[in-house]
Enzyme design. Structure first.
Site, PDB file in Angstrom:
ATOM      1  N   GLY A  46     -19.486   0.245  41.381  1.00 50.24           N
ATOM      2  CA  GLY A  46     -20.843   0.771  41.299  1.00 50.24           C
ATOM      3  C   GLY A  46     -21.524   0.567  42.634  1.00 50.24           C
ATOM      4  N   GLN A  51     -28.370  -0.436  48.334  1.00 54.59           N
ATOM      5  CA  GLN A  51     -27.191  -1.003  49.004  1.00 54.59           C
ATOM      6  C   GLN A  51     -26.719  -0.171  50.192  1.00 54.59           C
ATOM      7  OE1 GLN A  51     -24.901  -1.517  45.099  1.00 54.59           O
ATOM      8  NE2 GLN A  51     -24.300  -3.291  46.329  1.00 54.59           N
ATOM      9  N   CYS A  88     -20.777  -8.535  44.041  1.00 58.31           N
ATOM     10  CA  CYS A  88     -21.584  -7.423  44.531  1.00 58.31           C
ATOM     11  C   CYS A  88     -21.164  -7.077  45.960  1.00 58.31           C
ATOM     12  CB  CYS A  88     -23.057  -7.858  44.501  1.00 58.31           C
ATOM     13  SG  CYS A  88     -24.180  -6.605  45.113  1.00 58.31           S
ATOM     14  N   LEU A  89     -21.060  -5.795  46.242  1.00 60.58           N
ATOM     15  CA  LEU A  89     -20.664  -5.357  47.589  1.00 60.58           C
ATOM     16  C   LEU A  89     -21.654  -5.826  48.655  1.00 60.58           C
ATOM     17  CD1 LEU A  89     -19.528  -1.660  46.905  1.00 60.58           C
ATOM     18  CD2 LEU A  89     -18.086  -3.672  47.200  1.00 60.58           C
ATOM     19  N   HIS A 130     -26.127  -4.361  36.133  1.00 61.55           N
ATOM     20  CA  HIS A 130     -26.104  -4.795  37.536  1.00 61.55           C
ATOM     21  C   HIS A 130     -26.737  -3.730  38.445  1.00 61.55           C
ATOM     22  CE1 HIS A 130     -23.870  -6.854  41.009  1.00 61.55           C
ATOM     23  NE2 HIS A 130     -24.257  -5.714  41.544  1.00 61.55           N
ATOM     24  N   GLU A 131     -26.366  -2.466  38.230  1.00 62.84           N
ATOM     25  CA  GLU A 131     -26.854  -1.396  39.115  1.00 62.84           C
ATOM     26  C   GLU A 131     -28.326  -1.068  38.836  1.00 62.84           C
ATOM     27  OE1 GLU A 131     -25.058  -0.770  41.585  1.00 62.84           O
ATOM     28  OE2 GLU A 131     -23.221  -1.642  40.791  1.00 62.84           O
ATOM     29  N   HIS A 134     -30.363  -3.487  40.650  1.00 54.49           N
ATOM     30  CA  HIS A 134     -30.529  -3.160  42.074  1.00 54.49           C
ATOM     31  C   HIS A 134     -31.742  -2.255  42.283  1.00 54.49           C
ATOM     32  CE1 HIS A 134     -27.291  -4.862  44.416  1.00 54.49           C
ATOM     33  NE2 HIS A 134     -26.344  -4.384  43.629  1.00 54.49           N
TER      34      HIS A 134
HETATM   35 ZN   LIG Z   1     -24.443  -5.057  43.462  1.00 54.29          ZN
END
Ligand SMILES: [Zn+2]
Length: 163
Positions: A46, A51, A88-89, A130-131, A134
């Site tokens: 995701g 991000q 998380c990226l 999670h997304e 964000h």
């Molecule tokens: Zn993330």
């Protein structure tokens, strides 16, 4: 398609509430395409607009058989709980166990602006949550205990230094 640069903690944009997506046009379609490419290149499941440095309520995901674009996402129902390793990226994919709802219903708009609802369980439900977080300026580390949060931050700093 163009790969985008992934914004990392502690960038301010990651802590801000995103602005609503209002234009459902070719520019948005291109952005989503680029976000998918960036997510796949980073081997993520995701990726949200903050991000890639954009303060917008938008994410893409391809997780557990569910591939979608979510503009202006909201979690409209949730039940149960699951504890699982999450990363998380934007925080170097460093994992920590985190409790999330087991089953989540997402309400969002697709790239054409049509509203839809989608219910998922397990990993995909974790991803919805999670997304959407964000888009609200919340990172998974914000949901950890201070001790675990510090542990992730330290590992991330080390990774940035030596990686
Ligand atoms: Zn993330």
């Amino acid at each position: 398609m163009t790969g985008l640069k992934i914004t990392e903690y502690p960038a301010v944009v990651l802590a801000e509430v995103g602005a609503p997506v209002e234009q459902f046009d070719a520019e948005l379609a291109k952005l989503c395409e680029d976000m998918f490419e960036t997510m796949y290149a980073a081997e993520g499941v995701g990726l949200a607009a903050p991000q890639v440095g954009l303060g917008l309520r938008l994410f893409v995901m391809d997780c557990d058989g569910i591939k979608l674009v979510a503009a202006n996402p909201e979690i409209v129902a949730e039940e149960g709980e699951q504890v699982g390793e999450e990363g998380c990226l934007s925080v170097g994919k460093i994992g920590a166990p985190l409790k999330r709802p087991m089953r989540v219903t997402l309400r969002a708009q697709d790239m054409q602006g049509n509203w839809y609802e989608r219910t998922a369980e397990g990993l995909a439900a974790r991803c919805f949550h999670h997304e959407t977080d964000h888009c609200d300026g919340t990172l998974f580390i914000d949901r950890l205990t201070p001790l675990k949060r510090d542990m992730v931050k330290k590992k991330f700093q080390k990774q940035k230094k030596w990686g």
